[in-house]
Design a protein around this motif. Structure first.
Motif, PDB file in Angstrom:
ATOM      1  N   HIS A  60       0.974  -1.190  -0.059  1.00  0.00           N
ATOM      2  CA  HIS A  60      -0.064   0.002  -0.062  1.00  0.00           C
ATOM      3  C   HIS A  60       0.875   1.202  -0.063  1.00  0.00           C
ATOM      4  O   HIS A  60       0.371   2.255  -0.706  1.00  0.00           O
ATOM      5  N   PHE A  61       1.850   1.248   0.824  1.00  0.00           N
ATOM      6  CA  PHE A  61       2.812   2.411   0.832  1.00  0.00           C
ATOM      7  C   PHE A  61       3.355   2.698  -0.431  1.00  0.00           C
ATOM      8  O   PHE A  61       3.480   3.838  -0.817  1.00  0.00           O
ATOM      9  N   ALA A  62       3.833   1.738  -1.134  1.00  0.00           N
ATOM     10  CA  ALA A  62       4.683   2.052  -2.312  1.00  0.00           C
ATOM     11  C   ALA A  62       3.495   2.503  -3.333  1.00  0.00           C
ATOM     12  O   ALA A  62       3.866   3.474  -4.378  1.00  0.00           O
ATOM     13  N   LEU A  76       6.018  15.000   0.368  1.00  0.00           N
ATOM     14  CA  LEU A  76       6.334  13.442  -0.219  1.00  0.00           C
ATOM     15  C   LEU A  76       7.345  13.092   0.872  1.00  0.00           C
ATOM     16  O   LEU A  76       7.157  11.991   1.540  1.00  0.00           O
ATOM     17  N   ALA A  77       8.466  13.710   1.021  1.00  0.00           N
ATOM     18  CA  ALA A  77       9.469  13.117   1.916  1.00  0.00           C
ATOM     19  C   ALA A  77       8.920  13.050   3.478  1.00  0.00           C
ATOM     20  O   ALA A  77       9.249  11.887   3.987  1.00  0.00           O
ATOM     21  N   GLU A  78       8.319  13.894   3.865  1.00  0.00           N
ATOM     22  CA  GLU A  78       7.826  13.662   5.088  1.00  0.00           C
ATOM     23  C   GLU A  78       6.613  12.568   5.325  1.00  0.00           C
ATOM     24  O   GLU A  78       6.711  11.581   6.313  1.00  0.00           O
ATOM     25  N   HIS A  79       6.105  12.391   4.210  1.00  0.00           N
ATOM     26  CA  HIS A  79       5.047  11.357   4.400  1.00  0.00           C
ATOM     27  C   HIS A  79       5.652   9.918   4.145  1.00  0.00           C
ATOM     28  O   HIS A  79       5.475   9.030   4.791  1.00  0.00           O
ATOM     29  N   CYS A  80       6.813   9.937   3.453  1.00  0.00           N
ATOM     30  CA  CYS A  80       7.430   8.797   3.278  1.00  0.00           C
ATOM     31  C   CYS A  80       8.244   8.323   4.604  1.00  0.00           C
ATOM     32  O   CYS A  80       8.366   7.059   4.807  1.00  0.00           O
TER      33      CYS A  80
END
Length: 141
Positions: A60-62, A76-80
């Motif tokens: 799901h994360f991918a 995006l970086a924070e979410h990752c």
């Protein structure tokens, strides 16, 4: 697959379906482990749930990260990073369980999943959903 409670919907059907599947995994665990937190049935339910949860969470994360990258999501970086933290917590719980370092892991998984559900779905995912809807994105490409 069960429908997603509207409180958790982000308005992108593919992602909502994935969230519904993730919640269904948690619910199967809860039913299997109910009243058996410290006995072998609860431990076995936790092992099964964690294995499925870890595998599905990575998948799901991918998908989510690919969608956010495709639309230049500014956080995006924070979410990752949040995704990696969740994956590490799940991996740690699985390791603890498989090495029998804790007999209360089924309870810990139940609490973790519930907290994650509210924090991630209603927080971080709601934020990116607002961003995507403002760009006119209504589906995963």
């Amino acid at each position: 697959m069960a429908d997603l409670d509207r409180r958790f919907s982000i308005g992108i059907p593919e992602i909502d379906a994935q969230h519904a599947h993730w919640i269904a995994i948690i619910e199967r665990f809860r039913r299997a482990a109910a009243g058996h937190q410290l006995d072998p049935q609860g431990i076995e339910a936790a092992i099964t749930a964690l294995n499925e949860l870890v595998a599905y969470t990575h998948q799901h994360f991918a998908c989510e990260e690919k969608l956010l990258q495709a639309h230049a999501y500014p956080r995006l970086a924070e979410h990752c990073r949040a995704h990696r933290e969740i994956e590490q917590q799940l991996d740690s719980m699985r390791s603890d369980l498989l090495n029998q370092r804790t007999r209360r892991l089924s309870l810990k998984l139940n609490l973790f999943a519930t907290i994650w559900l509210f924090e991630h779905l209603l927080g971080a995912d709601a934020d990116y959903a607002d961003f995507l809807r403002a760009k006119g994105v209504v589906a995963v490409a």
